[in-house]
Design a protein around this motif. Structure first.
Motif, PDB file in Angstrom:
ATOM      1  N   SER A 404       0.823  -1.202   0.000  1.00  0.00           N
ATOM      2  CA  SER A 404       0.000   0.000   0.000  1.00  0.00           C
ATOM      3  C   SER A 404       0.861   1.258   0.000  1.00  0.00           C
ATOM      4  O   SER A 404       0.356   2.360   0.003  1.00  0.00           O
ATOM      5  CB  SER A 404      -0.923   0.010   1.205  1.00  0.00           C
ATOM      6  OG  SER A 404      -0.147   0.055   2.370  1.00  0.00           O
ATOM      7  N   ARG A 439      -4.028   0.056  10.971  1.00  0.00           N
ATOM      8  CA  ARG A 439      -2.827  -0.516  10.384  1.00  0.00           C
ATOM      9  C   ARG A 439      -1.688  -0.407  11.401  1.00  0.00           C
ATOM     10  O   ARG A 439      -1.587   0.565  12.125  1.00  0.00           O
ATOM     11  CB  ARG A 439      -2.437   0.253   9.117  1.00  0.00           C
ATOM     12  CG  ARG A 439      -3.344  -0.008   7.948  1.00  0.00           C
ATOM     13  CD  ARG A 439      -3.074  -1.375   7.349  1.00  0.00           C
ATOM     14  NE  ARG A 439      -3.959  -1.666   6.222  1.00  0.00           N
ATOM     15  CZ  ARG A 439      -5.081  -2.359   6.330  1.00  0.00           C
ATOM     16  NH1 ARG A 439      -5.451  -2.831   7.491  1.00  0.00           N
ATOM     17  NH2 ARG A 439      -5.821  -2.593   5.264  1.00  0.00           N
ATOM     18  N   PRO A 440      -0.851  -1.433  11.433  1.00  0.00           N
ATOM     19  CA  PRO A 440       0.224  -1.424  12.424  1.00  0.00           C
ATOM     20  C   PRO A 440       1.281  -0.378  12.103  1.00  0.00           C
ATOM     21  O   PRO A 440       1.417   0.052  10.963  1.00  0.00           O
ATOM     22  CB  PRO A 440       0.808  -2.837  12.315  1.00  0.00           C
ATOM     23  CG  PRO A 440       0.445  -3.281  10.963  1.00  0.00           C
ATOM     24  CD  PRO A 440      -0.846  -2.633  10.616  1.00  0.00           C
ATOM     25  N   VAL A 441       1.995   0.018  13.146  1.00  0.00           N
ATOM     26  CA  VAL A 441       3.057   0.991  12.956  1.00  0.00           C
ATOM     27  C   VAL A 441       4.245   0.340  12.258  1.00  0.00           C
ATOM     28  O   VAL A 441       4.898   0.932  11.424  1.00  0.00           O
ATOM     29  CB  VAL A 441       3.478   1.558  14.326  1.00  0.00           C
ATOM     30  CG1 VAL A 441       4.658   2.473  14.182  1.00  0.00           C
ATOM     31  CG2 VAL A 441       2.322   2.295  14.945  1.00  0.00           C
ATOM     32  N   ARG A 442       4.509  -0.875  12.660  1.00  0.00           N
ATOM     33  CA  ARG A 442       5.604  -1.597  12.025  1.00  0.00           C
ATOM     34  C   ARG A 442       5.080  -2.824  11.321  1.00  0.00           C
ATOM     35  O   ARG A 442       4.227  -3.532  11.831  1.00  0.00           O
ATOM     36  CB  ARG A 442       6.628  -2.016  13.077  1.00  0.00           C
ATOM     37  CG  ARG A 442       7.553  -0.913  13.458  1.00  0.00           C
ATOM     38  CD  ARG A 442       8.708  -1.454  14.262  1.00  0.00           C
ATOM     39  NE  ARG A 442       9.524  -0.347  14.731  1.00  0.00           N
ATOM     40  CZ  ARG A 442      10.489   0.197  14.000  1.00  0.00           C
ATOM     41  NH1 ARG A 442      10.769  -0.284  12.818  1.00  0.00           N
ATOM     42  NH2 ARG A 442      11.180   1.212  14.475  1.00  0.00           N
ATOM     43  N   LEU A 443       5.619  -3.063  10.158  1.00  0.00           N
ATOM     44  CA  LEU A 443       5.261  -4.251   9.391  1.00  0.00           C
ATOM     45  C   LEU A 443       6.499  -5.101   9.257  1.00  0.00           C
ATOM     46  O   LEU A 443       7.598  -4.584   9.083  1.00  0.00           O
ATOM     47  CB  LEU A 443       4.842  -3.839   7.980  1.00  0.00           C
ATOM     48  CG  LEU A 443       3.399  -3.519   7.678  1.00  0.00           C
ATOM     49  CD1 LEU A 443       3.287  -3.178   6.212  1.00  0.00           C
ATOM     50  CD2 LEU A 443       2.493  -4.673   8.004  1.00  0.00           C
ATOM     51  N   PHE A 444       6.336  -6.406   9.358  1.00  0.00           N
ATOM     52  CA  PHE A 444       7.490  -7.251   9.075  1.00  0.00           C
ATOM     53  C   PHE A 444       7.033  -8.469   8.287  1.00  0.00           C
ATOM     54  O   PHE A 444       5.835  -8.718   8.178  1.00  0.00           O
ATOM     55  CB  PHE A 444       8.246  -7.638  10.347  1.00  0.00           C
ATOM     56  CG  PHE A 444       7.403  -7.791  11.578  1.00  0.00           C
ATOM     57  CD1 PHE A 444       6.728  -8.955  11.814  1.00  0.00           C
ATOM     58  CD2 PHE A 444       7.290  -6.751  12.504  1.00  0.00           C
ATOM     59  CE1 PHE A 444       5.964  -9.102  12.948  1.00  0.00           C
ATOM     60  CE2 PHE A 444       6.515  -6.899  13.634  1.00  0.00           C
ATOM     61  CZ  PHE A 444       5.850  -8.062  13.860  1.00  0.00           C
ATOM     62  N   PRO A 445       7.952  -9.194   7.718  1.00  0.00           N
ATOM     63  CA  PRO A 445       7.542 -10.403   7.005  1.00  0.00           C
ATOM     64  C   PRO A 445       6.812 -11.326   7.974  1.00  0.00           C
ATOM     65  O   PRO A 445       7.190 -11.406   9.146  1.00  0.00           O
ATOM     66  CB  PRO A 445       8.871 -11.020   6.570  1.00  0.00           C
ATOM     67  CG  PRO A 445       9.850  -9.917   6.601  1.00  0.00           C
ATOM     68  CD  PRO A 445       9.399  -8.977   7.652  1.00  0.00           C
ATOM     69  N   ARG A 471       8.118 -15.068  19.080  1.00  0.00           N
ATOM     70  CA  ARG A 471       9.451 -14.564  19.412  1.00  0.00           C
ATOM     71  C   ARG A 471       9.868 -14.990  20.817  1.00  0.00           C
ATOM     72  O   ARG A 471      10.330 -14.182  21.625  1.00  0.00           O
ATOM     73  CB  ARG A 471       9.501 -13.038  19.311  1.00  0.00           C
ATOM     74  CG  ARG A 471       9.424 -12.547  17.889  1.00  0.00           C
ATOM     75  CD  ARG A 471       9.700 -11.083  17.790  1.00  0.00           C
ATOM     76  NE  ARG A 471       9.599 -10.632  16.409  1.00  0.00           N
ATOM     77  CZ  ARG A 471       9.678  -9.370  16.020  1.00  0.00           C
ATOM     78  NH1 ARG A 471       9.853  -8.425  16.916  1.00  0.00           N
ATOM     79  NH2 ARG A 471       9.597  -9.049  14.763  1.00  0.00           N
ATOM     80  N   GLU A 536       2.963  -4.781  14.243  1.00  0.00           N
ATOM     81  CA  GLU A 536       2.916  -4.391  15.637  1.00  0.00           C
ATOM     82  C   GLU A 536       2.233  -3.037  15.704  1.00  0.00           C
ATOM     83  O   GLU A 536       2.587  -2.120  14.957  1.00  0.00           O
ATOM     84  CB  GLU A 536       4.357  -4.255  16.114  1.00  0.00           C
ATOM     85  CG  GLU A 536       4.579  -4.516  17.556  1.00  0.00           C
ATOM     86  CD  GLU A 536       6.047  -4.314  17.866  1.00  0.00           C
ATOM     87  OE1 GLU A 536       6.321  -3.431  18.673  1.00  0.00           O
ATOM     88  OE2 GLU A 536       6.894  -5.004  17.264  1.00  0.00           O
ATOM     89  N   PHE A 537       1.285  -2.928  16.605  1.00  0.00           N
ATOM     90  CA  PHE A 537       0.575  -1.654  16.744  1.00  0.00           C
ATOM     91  C   PHE A 537       1.217  -0.813  17.826  1.00  0.00           C
ATOM     92  O   PHE A 537       2.117  -1.245  18.532  1.00  0.00           O
ATOM     93  CB  PHE A 537      -0.891  -1.895  17.112  1.00  0.00           C
ATOM     94  CG  PHE A 537      -1.714  -2.398  15.971  1.00  0.00           C
ATOM     95  CD1 PHE A 537      -2.258  -1.516  15.065  1.00  0.00           C
ATOM     96  CD2 PHE A 537      -1.927  -3.748  15.808  1.00  0.00           C
ATOM     97  CE1 PHE A 537      -3.012  -1.979  14.013  1.00  0.00           C
ATOM     98  CE2 PHE A 537      -2.687  -4.207  14.760  1.00  0.00           C
ATOM     99  CZ  PHE A 537      -3.233  -3.323  13.868  1.00  0.00           C
TER     100      PHE A 537
END
Lengths: 538, 222
Positions: A404, A439-445, A471, A536-537
């Motif tokens: 996006s 939408r989360p602040v951080r996106l990861f695979p 994790r 992660e939000f």
């Protein structure tokens, strides 16, 4: 090529022949003929689409090459060159010899040429285009290039016919008098009109009383006639040389101090920026070459975040690079070249008032000091970490969270106003849709989560698991909101989305983490967990 | 006795601050947003290029303006510090956020501090848990907080955007010019400010008391 061959061009909704070879002409094909007709006449015709842009480019190259015959070379239409050979024919052994030389040299390159040489541009044009008139015209290839040389003269590569392409000084009318009216570069309509009245040749037009021609056809026919006969002058506009953005300075004594090099660079920059300013261009990449006494050269390349031509702003950007140069026994020549140049409009100076507090209303296109400072910073950082590593978020049109937005180098993009306006109230941005789909602040695979062993695998389960490990942390779900279903974009092959639909859940854990989990309901093959954490939000 | 959050927040400009904990990203994003709005200079976020956890502009949008946020990817910590120093000093940015994975030397911290002063920019160093160096003006520990009670009551929720205005605990664990503090707060995306929810004696985080309570002097005194 011995088989019929033609280039075609889409002209007003029909494929038409644009250019053809001799063999095709012998078969009765003509320029401008529809491709379907041509095929009917000549079934073995081979065609290719014409590339007019490349043709134009080639003509430019040819014009540059033609500079060997005379200094003034201009373009004539799409397929002609115009050479003002006044005073340079004797260098090639006379006018006829010049035409021969041109013809030979071009023929060596596989280019057929129809030259014409006369006192005036108009007469030269007529000779070039209709020089073989009355002879075996059908055999002559009408090809791409037809150099026409004005004021003094112009030309066919068949040496035997070259003299018919040459008008002796003062004999223009005699040379072109028998040519059809069209040789005067008249509009089609005017030509047809004159032909209907029986005025078929230039001689016939010349014999008519001038007043009657003007009354019937306007000024054009006589203007062209006068130009061809030299009664009225017509200039050619030679192609301008592409400006060269390089300056250099040789030093009487070698220098070795960074400050001295910077002082030299400052002087060079002043000259270069003057040049850029005159051409309305800005430098994008600058190269400072320092030649040492032992003929070694070191280079400092400066890539700028924006096209620039202000010496005062560019100079400090060189400091870092110059500081790293090894001067050896000393530097005795410094050269500065703008290797990449972009057009740059004159900027409106942003007034101080505008740049303070009201910069949102500043004139479009004007740059405030803040913008300048930012561009300078991007250039400086770019020289350290690479311009392509300074990125800007650019919104993209996709529902897929990781697509996006895209990251584009800041030096080649402008800030877009798509997410939110800094002045208006937050509408929650484009993608987050007012908080309905956070939408989360951080996106990861996506990272798979580990479900506790006790929980029996239940492929049909839609709600997030109550407990899971992620994790190496044991997390328990306190609340979950969802699902938000996002379908993969089938037109966009993406291995990460092979597992099909994703149901996204906003999950708050008792441990404080707020995670973006998704579940792939269509993925029944995998024995692994079908729950993943992707973001992660706050 | 605890100070008001407004005494220490927004952060003192022209200084470098440190932030750690899970909520550090949001904290930094909020600072970026404040900087963007107050002096109309963009912000820059420096990350090392091997990181896979990318920032999501759609997620950042409630806190700051992603189109005035530049992202710089650097190869290693040394380059990052050099770039951060340059960015702070340039005066073109309001906020510079650097995700620093390893311990900084005092010299490095001090250089950033001086650069921030010169460029009148706010520096935010996102450091790992338990790291930090003495040159920093202040150090914050931020973490999202789970509070079932708070959720049930829905005490102060000016906007119903529960997802964006989630409860956070911000602890000021180092402060060069003032006292320490600990606040539980929510971010109100409508008005773009933080709302402190835990100034009363009743604390909403009773359910989740982790080890990090030790950082919070207020709680420790209870």
């Amino acid at each position: 090529m011995t088989t019929p061959f033609a280039l075609t061009l889409q002209q007003s909704n029909a494929e038409r022949l644009y250019c053809l070879n001799e063999s095709a002409e012998r078969d009765g094909l003509q320029r401008g003929m529809g491709l379907a007709d041509a095929r009917a006449l000549c079934p073995q015709l081979q065609t290719m689409p014409a590339d007019r842009e490349a043709d134009g480019h080639f003509l430019q190259l040819l014009a540059r090459w033609a500079g060997r015959f005379c200094p003034w070379v201009g373009l004539d239409g799409e397929d002609g060159l115009l050479l003002d050979v006044t005073g340079s024919t004797h260098l090639f052994g006379g006018e006829l010899a010049l035409l021969e030389t041109i013809g030979e040299r071009l023929a060596r390159g596989g280019i057929a040429v129809q030259p014409g040489l006369a006192d005036t541009r108009g007469a030269a044009w007529a000779l070039a285009h209709y020089g073989g008139w009355g002879g075996d015209e059908a055999g002559a290839a009408r090809h791409d290039q037809s150099p026409s040389c004005p004021t003094t003269q112009q030309v066919s590569h068949q040496a035997s016919r070259l003299d018919t392409r040459l008008a002796a000084p003062g004999k223009a009318l005699a040379a072109i008098g028998g040519f059809p009216i069209a040789a005067l570069r008249l509009e089609e309509k005017v030509c047809t009109g004159l032909m209907r009245l029986g005025v078929r040749t230039i001689d016939a037009l010349h014999a008519l009383p001038r007043a009657t021609v003007t009354r019937r056809f306007g000024l054009e026919p006589l203007l062209r006639l006068d130009q061809a006969l030299g009664h009225r002058e017509e200039a050619i506009s030679p192609l301008s040389e592409a400006p060269h953005y390089g300056v250099r300075m040789s030093l009487p004594e070698p220098i070795g101090l960074a400050d001295d090099v910077m002082a030299v660079a400052a002087r060079l920059l002043d000259r270069l920026c003057d040049k850029l300013d005159r051409q309305g261009a800005g430098a994008r990449v600058l190269q400072l070459t320092m030649r040492r006494l032992d003929m070694e050269a070191s280079q400092v390349e400066l890539r700028l975040a924006r096209p620039m031509r202000e010496a005062l702003r560019i100079l400090p950007l060189f400091e870092r690079g110059v500081g790293e140069v090894d001067a050896g026994f000393g530097i005795d020549m410094v050269r500065l070249e703008a290797t990449v140049v972009e057009p740059m409009a004159d900027e409106q100076m942003a007034s101080v008032v505008l740049s303070h507090g009201r910069s949102d209303r500043k004139v479009e296109g004007s740059a405030s000091p803040v913008d300048h400072a930012l561009d300078d910073l991007v250039s400086r950082l770019g020289s350290r970490i690479g311009l392509e590593n300074i990125l800007r978020f650019v919104p993209a049109d996709s529902h897929i969270p990781e697509r996006s937005f895209s990251l584009q180098p800041a030096a080649w993009t402008k800030a877009v106003k798509a997410w939110s306006s800094p002045d208006g109230p937050f509408e929650g941005g484009r993608g987050s849709a007012g908080g309905a789909c956070p939408r989360p602040v951080r996106l990861f695979p996506p990272e798979p989560i580990v479900l506790p062993l006790s929980a029996e695998p239940d492929p049909g389960r839609r709600e997030p698991p109550a407990h899971f490990r992620w994790r190496r942390m044991q997390l328990s779900v306190a609340s979950a909101r969802g699902p938000e279903r996002i379908a993969p974009e089938w037109w966009w092959e993406d291995p990460a989305w092979r597992s099909g639909l994703r149901d996204y859940w906003w999950v708050e854990t008792r441990q404080g983490w707020r995670l973006w989990l998704f579940h792939t309901p269509q993925n029944r093959l995998s024995h692994l967990s079908s729950w993943f954490v992707q973001g992660e939000f706050a | 006795m605890q100070d008001l959050l407004t005494d220490v927040f927004p952060l003192r400009g022209g200084r470098a601050h440190e932030v750690t904990g899970q909520g550090a990203t949001v904290f930094a994003a909020i600072i970026c947003g404040i900087g963007q709005r107050s002096d109309r200079r963009p912000a820059m976020w420096l990350v090392e290029d091997w990181r896979t956890e990318g920032l999501n502009p759609d997620g950042l949008a409630p806190f700051c303006d992603p189109h005035h946020l530049l992202l710089a990817r650097v190869a290693d910590q040394k380059t990052m510090l050099a770039s951060a120093e340059e960015a702070l000093r340039s005066g073109a940015l309001s906020t510079v956020v650097a995700e620093v994975p390893r311990e900084l030397s005092f010299t490095a911290g001090r250089r950033l501090q001086l650069a921030a002063e010169e460029g009148k920019a706010t520096g935010i160093l996102m450091i790992g848990e338990g790291m930090g160096n003495n040159a920093a003006e202040s150090r914050w520990h931020c973490s999202p907080l789970f509070s079932p009670k708070f959720r049930q009551d829905q005490v102060v929720m000016p906007s119903q955007q529960t997802s964006d205005s989630t409860l956070q605990r911000w602890q000021l664990i180092k402060n060069k010019s003032g006292t320490l503090g600990c606040w539980d707060l929510i971010w109100d995306a409508e008005t773009r400010r933080v709302i402190v929810v835990s100034e009363a004696g009743e604390r909403p985080h009773s359910a989740a008391r982790g080890h990090d309570d030790a950082f919070c002097p207020h709680v420790a005194a209870e």
